[in-house]
Design a protein around this motif. Structure first.
Motif, mmCIF file in Angstrom:
data_model
loop_
_atom_site.group_PDB
_atom_site.id
_atom_site.type_symbol
_atom_site.label_atom_id
_atom_site.label_comp_id
_atom_site.label_asym_id
_atom_site.label_seq_id
_atom_site.Cartn_x
_atom_site.Cartn_y
_atom_site.Cartn_z
ATOM 1 N N ALA A 59 32.745 39.083 2.864
ATOM 2 C CA ALA A 59 33.669 38.185 2.172
ATOM 3 C C ALA A 59 33.140 36.759 2.020
ATOM 4 O O ALA A 59 33.356 36.115 1.000
ATOM 5 C CB ALA A 59 35.006 38.152 2.911
ATOM 6 N N CYS A 60 32.450 36.276 3.039
ATOM 7 C CA CYS A 60 32.059 34.860 3.044
ATOM 8 C C CYS A 60 31.033 34.577 1.949
ATOM 9 O O CYS A 60 30.029 35.271 1.819
ATOM 10 C CB CYS A 60 31.478 34.495 4.408
ATOM 11 S SG CYS A 60 30.818 32.826 4.458
ATOM 12 N N LEU A 61 31.306 33.532 1.147
ATOM 13 C CA LEU A 61 30.414 33.177 0.042
ATOM 14 C C LEU A 61 29.332 32.188 0.465
ATOM 15 O O LEU A 61 28.531 31.761 -0.336
ATOM 16 C CB LEU A 61 31.235 32.580 -1.102
ATOM 17 C CG LEU A 61 32.336 33.479 -1.662
ATOM 18 C CD1 LEU A 61 33.161 32.730 -2.697
ATOM 19 C CD2 LEU A 61 31.740 34.732 -2.268
ATOM 20 N N ARG A 62 29.342 31.778 1.722
ATOM 21 C CA ARG A 62 28.326 30.835 2.252
ATOM 22 C C ARG A 62 28.422 29.475 1.547
ATOM 23 O O ARG A 62 27.403 28.867 1.223
ATOM 24 C CB ARG A 62 26.910 31.391 2.060
ATOM 25 C CG ARG A 62 26.476 32.487 3.026
ATOM 26 C CD ARG A 62 27.015 33.835 2.665
ATOM 27 N NE ARG A 62 26.352 34.881 3.452
ATOM 28 C CZ ARG A 62 26.863 36.087 3.662
ATOM 29 N NH1 ARG A 62 28.063 36.402 3.197
ATOM 30 N NH2 ARG A 62 26.207 36.978 4.355
ATOM 31 N N CYS A 63 29.661 29.033 1.291
ATOM 32 C CA CYS A 63 29.820 27.798 0.525
ATOM 33 C C CYS A 63 29.943 26.573 1.423
ATOM 34 O O CYS A 63 29.683 25.463 0.993
ATOM 35 C CB CYS A 63 31.047 27.894 -0.366
ATOM 36 S SG CYS A 63 32.592 27.960 0.558
ATOM 37 N N PRO A 74 37.785 29.544 0.100
ATOM 38 C CA PRO A 74 38.193 30.067 -1.199
ATOM 39 C C PRO A 74 38.139 31.593 -1.279
ATOM 40 O O PRO A 74 38.654 32.181 -2.223
ATOM 41 C CB PRO A 74 37.155 29.470 -2.158
ATOM 42 C CG PRO A 74 35.933 29.313 -1.323
ATOM 43 C CD PRO A 74 36.396 29.045 0.089
ATOM 44 N N SER A 75 37.487 32.229 -0.304
ATOM 45 C CA SER A 75 37.158 33.647 -0.481
ATOM 46 C C SER A 75 38.056 34.592 0.283
ATOM 47 O O SER A 75 38.084 35.785 -0.009
ATOM 48 C CB SER A 75 35.719 33.879 -0.021
ATOM 49 O OG SER A 75 35.662 33.761 1.385
ATOM 50 N N GLY A 76 38.750 34.055 1.290
ATOM 51 C CA GLY A 76 39.523 34.955 2.136
ATOM 52 C C GLY A 76 38.736 35.448 3.338
ATOM 53 O O GLY A 76 39.218 36.277 4.102
ATOM 54 N N ALA A 77 37.498 34.945 3.505
ATOM 55 C CA ALA A 77 36.738 35.290 4.706
ATOM 56 C C ALA A 77 37.466 34.753 5.929
ATOM 57 O O ALA A 77 37.439 35.338 7.006
ATOM 58 C CB ALA A 77 35.328 34.709 4.637
ATOM 59 N N ASN A 118 28.817 24.116 -2.223
ATOM 60 C CA ASN A 118 27.527 24.222 -2.899
ATOM 61 C C ASN A 118 27.698 25.099 -4.127
ATOM 62 O O ASN A 118 28.808 25.461 -4.490
ATOM 63 C CB ASN A 118 26.448 24.743 -1.940
ATOM 64 C CG ASN A 118 26.816 26.085 -1.330
ATOM 65 O OD1 ASN A 118 27.334 26.957 -2.003
ATOM 66 N ND2 ASN A 118 26.551 26.240 -0.043
ATOM 67 N N SER A 162 30.072 40.088 -3.434
ATOM 68 C CA SER A 162 31.118 40.230 -2.423
ATOM 69 C C SER A 162 32.054 41.381 -2.788
ATOM 70 O O SER A 162 32.400 42.212 -1.944
ATOM 71 C CB SER A 162 31.880 38.912 -2.299
ATOM 72 O OG SER A 162 32.954 39.040 -1.405
ATOM 73 N N HIS A 186 34.977 43.626 -0.589
ATOM 74 C CA HIS A 186 35.988 42.629 -0.256
ATOM 75 C C HIS A 186 36.723 42.208 -1.519
ATOM 76 O O HIS A 186 36.093 41.888 -2.536
ATOM 77 C CB HIS A 186 35.325 41.420 0.392
ATOM 78 C CG HIS A 186 36.271 40.261 0.616
ATOM 79 N ND1 HIS A 186 37.242 40.283 1.597
ATOM 80 C CD2 HIS A 186 36.401 39.083 -0.015
ATOM 81 C CE1 HIS A 186 37.935 39.148 1.542
ATOM 82 N NE2 HIS A 186 37.436 38.396 0.578
ATOM 83 N N GLU A 234 39.933 36.084 -2.427
ATOM 84 C CA GLU A 234 41.118 35.239 -2.562
ATOM 85 C C GLU A 234 41.187 34.645 -3.972
ATOM 86 O O GLU A 234 40.170 34.457 -4.639
ATOM 87 C CB GLU A 234 40.935 34.109 -1.550
ATOM 88 C CG GLU A 234 42.068 33.203 -1.382
ATOM 89 C CD GLU A 234 42.816 33.543 -0.096
ATOM 90 O OE1 GLU A 234 43.700 32.796 0.208
ATOM 91 O OE2 GLU A 234 42.511 34.547 0.557
ATOM 92 N N SER A 252 38.753 31.715 -5.337
ATOM 93 C CA SER A 252 37.381 31.992 -5.775
ATOM 94 C C SER A 252 37.371 32.775 -7.087
ATOM 95 O O SER A 252 36.435 32.656 -7.872
ATOM 96 C CB SER A 252 36.606 32.746 -4.687
ATOM 97 O OG SER A 252 37.262 33.931 -4.331
#
Ligand code: SF4
Ligand code: SF4
Ligand code: SF4
Lengths: 255, 305
Positions: free
Chosen positions: A47-51, A99-102, B52, B73, B78, B81, B84
């Motif tokens: 899930a994590c976008l590494r942002c 933003p991703s829900g991670a 970023n 993703s 996944h 949300e 994104s």
């Protein structure tokens, strides 16, 4: 055709290499903790976008993004309790920023966060286990007297004092790391570990008799009935009140 | 060596230095401005933009998310949300207007690295291009989207030089410079325009956004072409120019509408007779004035790598 088989083999080789590398990069060092609300590790990595938005909104600079070369999946957020613990912000800005829900938005009460679990694993070095009153981990704990309680135990060395044993209660420990951060020892005796390492899990089919009884209002096993104790003559058993009864005039009465 | 030692020389003489470099200059300005916007926060505490290129928040309200990383993703299982998803939709709409691979030419920080490698390669006169297919990137794109399905995690981002460099500059680079060095060396010694034009799956992804985008380089003035070959030599995706420039007779319109054109505009800069200009994709008809059927065709000797 020759072209595409060439490209295909290049891509296949790169993918194989990446596949192996990605297996390795799934591991997380025991002292690296995820931010509050983080999904279970495997889901988190998907899930994590590494942002780094969580990192930016943490007012205490608790969180950092893993660099390549760190032994943490590159670009993912983590913190190390002994360096900077989580201050358990009421508004949980890191979760709000994600933003991703991670980091799961359903976490709205920081007391429900489970970033890890504290374990007082080095009893030989913990000062309280020596009979001293350090208590620092107990005092800094945001859930004082809940996540860490002091359990009394006789001090057998002195023979007359009590020891106050810091005891972690996993029901309340959020894994914020304030105890590990504050432990006065050169190397902390109490540390936070990821739940996957230290949390136990009872089998789903286990039932605690007393809990079931309370829920149900009465015992779930066969209604109370006379136990067939194989008692010596002159003794009987009163199930409801007194228990074992020595009948008067009996020769087998009290020694 | 090709006809002109320095492509663009004629254009400078004909149109002046600024005119012959304006697209390159604007592009560098764009790349650097975007980078600086992200760096204002960590350097000076001015948080206009946070995050970023993978995902960011501008002025506290505008979410932007790289659709490629979001797709990875998704592929890994996944469901993201809303923030994104909105961010990715905004980005997609933007590139549907300006051209998918405009990302590569105007935003991507790795372009600075590969352009530098290309510049040095030309300076040193290094030839010997390996015959890597430009389609390799699409295979790689496929792989970057299948690997997450199989493994349940985002895999390409472990090595993606684009996010490595951008995140690295903002959050600390660690050992990621090794990957960038590898890209530089690959472009310098192994394959001409190797990374961006042959391998990068991110570029491949954005090229797909560019199949129908609005803004396009046009060669409406192609009749004026004097076959100096300068545009071929500066273009990172030479194959997109050829037919548009030369095949008017065959009914090919003047719009460079190949998805891999990065809209960098360098061909516009270096062309002394001003064959190219930036325009829209509409009206892609062969007009009478442009089809010079009587012109000798010099393009047969052009080597398209
Ligand atoms: S709860 Fe607060 S201190 Fe803890 S990680 Fe999130 S933002 Fe940082
Ligand atoms: S904000 Fe969310 S998606 Fe971004 S780095 Fe943090 S956990 Fe990952
Ligand atoms: S702070 Fe450390 S030494 Fe003190 S009681 Fe807690 S674990 Fe023991």
């Amino acid at each position: 055709m020759k072209d595409s088989s060439r490209s295909l083999s290049i891509v296949a080789l790169m993918s194989l290499g990446l596949g192996v590398y990605s297996k390795q990069s799934k591991s997380l060092p025991a002292n690296a903790l995820r931010p509050p609300g983080a999904l279970e590790e495997q889901d988190f990595l998907s899930a994590c976008l590494r942002c780094g938005l969580c990192v930016r909104d943490c007012p205490f600079d608790t969180l950092g993004l893993a660099k390549s070369g760190d032994d943490i999946n590159v670009g993912t957020p983590y913190f190390k309790a002994r360096e900077v613990p989580c201050e358990m912000c009421d508004d949980i800005p890191c979760v709000v920023a994600c933003p991703s829900g991670a980091l799961d938005k359903s976490l709205t009460n920081i007391d429900d966060a489970r970033m890890g679990l504290a374990v007082l694993f080095d009893q030989e070095n913990c000062l309280n286990y020596q009979g001293l009153r350090c208590d620092v981990c107990y005092r800094v704990c945001p859930a004082i007297n809940q996540a860490i309680t002091l359990e009394h135990r006789p001090n057998e060395r002195t023979g007359k004092h009590a020891m106050f044993i810091p005891t972690v209660n996993s029901d309340h420990c959020t894994g914020c790391g304030k105890c590990e951060y504050a432990c006065v020892l050169e190397e902390a005796a109490i540390k936070i570990f990821p739940l996957t390492l230290v949390a136990g899990k009872a089998d789903d089919h286990y039932r605690m008799g007393w809990e079931e009884k309370q829920q149900h209002g009465s015992s779930l096993v066969a209604p109370d009935q006379q136990h067939l104790y194989n008692l010596p003559s002159g003794q009987s058993y009163d199930y409801d009140k007194e228990g074992l009864i020595f009948e008067e005039n009996s020769s087998g009465a009290a020694q | 060596m090709s006809p002109n030692a320095h492509p663009g020389q004629e254009a400078i003489i004909a149109n002046g230095w600024f005119q012959a470099n304006r697209w390159l200059i604007s592009r560098r300005l764009s790349q650097i401005t975007i980078l600086v916007l992200f760096l204002l926060g960590p350097w000076f505490g001015w948080w206009l933009v946070k995050g970023n290129l993978s995902s960011s928040l501008t002025l506290g309200i505008l979410p932007l998310t790289d659709p490629f990383v979001l797709l990875q993703s998704l592929a890994s299982g996944h469901w993201p949300e809303t923030a994104s998803i909105i961010g990715a939709l905004i980005v997609i709409s933007f590139y549907l207007i300006v051209g998918g691979r405009a990302y590569c030419a105007w935003v991507c920080p790795v372009n600075l690295v590969t352009d530098a490698a290309f510049w040095l390669r030309e300076r040193l006169g290094l030839g010997g291009a390996s015959s890597l297919s430009r389609k390799t990137r699409y295979w790689l794109l496929g792989a970057t989207l299948i690997m997450p399905v199989v493994s349940g995690q985002i895999i390409w981002e472990l090595v993606n030089p684009v996010s490595m460099l951008h995140r690295g500059l903002i959050f600390g680079i660690g050992f990621a410079w090794v990957i960038l060095l590898a890209v530089f060396i690959f472009d310098l010694f192994v394959t001409r325009r190797g990374w961006c034009s042959h391998l990068c799956p991110m570029g491949a992804f954005y090229s797909l956004l560019g199949t129908h985008n609005l803004v396009r380089v046009r060669a409406d003035n192609r009749a004026a072409c004097n076959d100096c070959l300068d545009c071929y030599r500066v273009c990172p995706e030479q194959q997109v120019i050829r037919t548009v420039l030369k095949d008017a007779e065959k009914g090919i319109g003047p719009v460079i509408d190949a998805p891999n054109c990065t809209n960098c505009g360098r061909c516009i800069d270096v062309c002394a007779p001003n064959v190219f200009h930036m325009g829209l994709r509409f009206n892609n008809k062969v007009s009478v004035e442009t089809s010079h059927l009587d012109r000798p065709n010099h393009s047969s000797g052009v080597e398209v790598l």
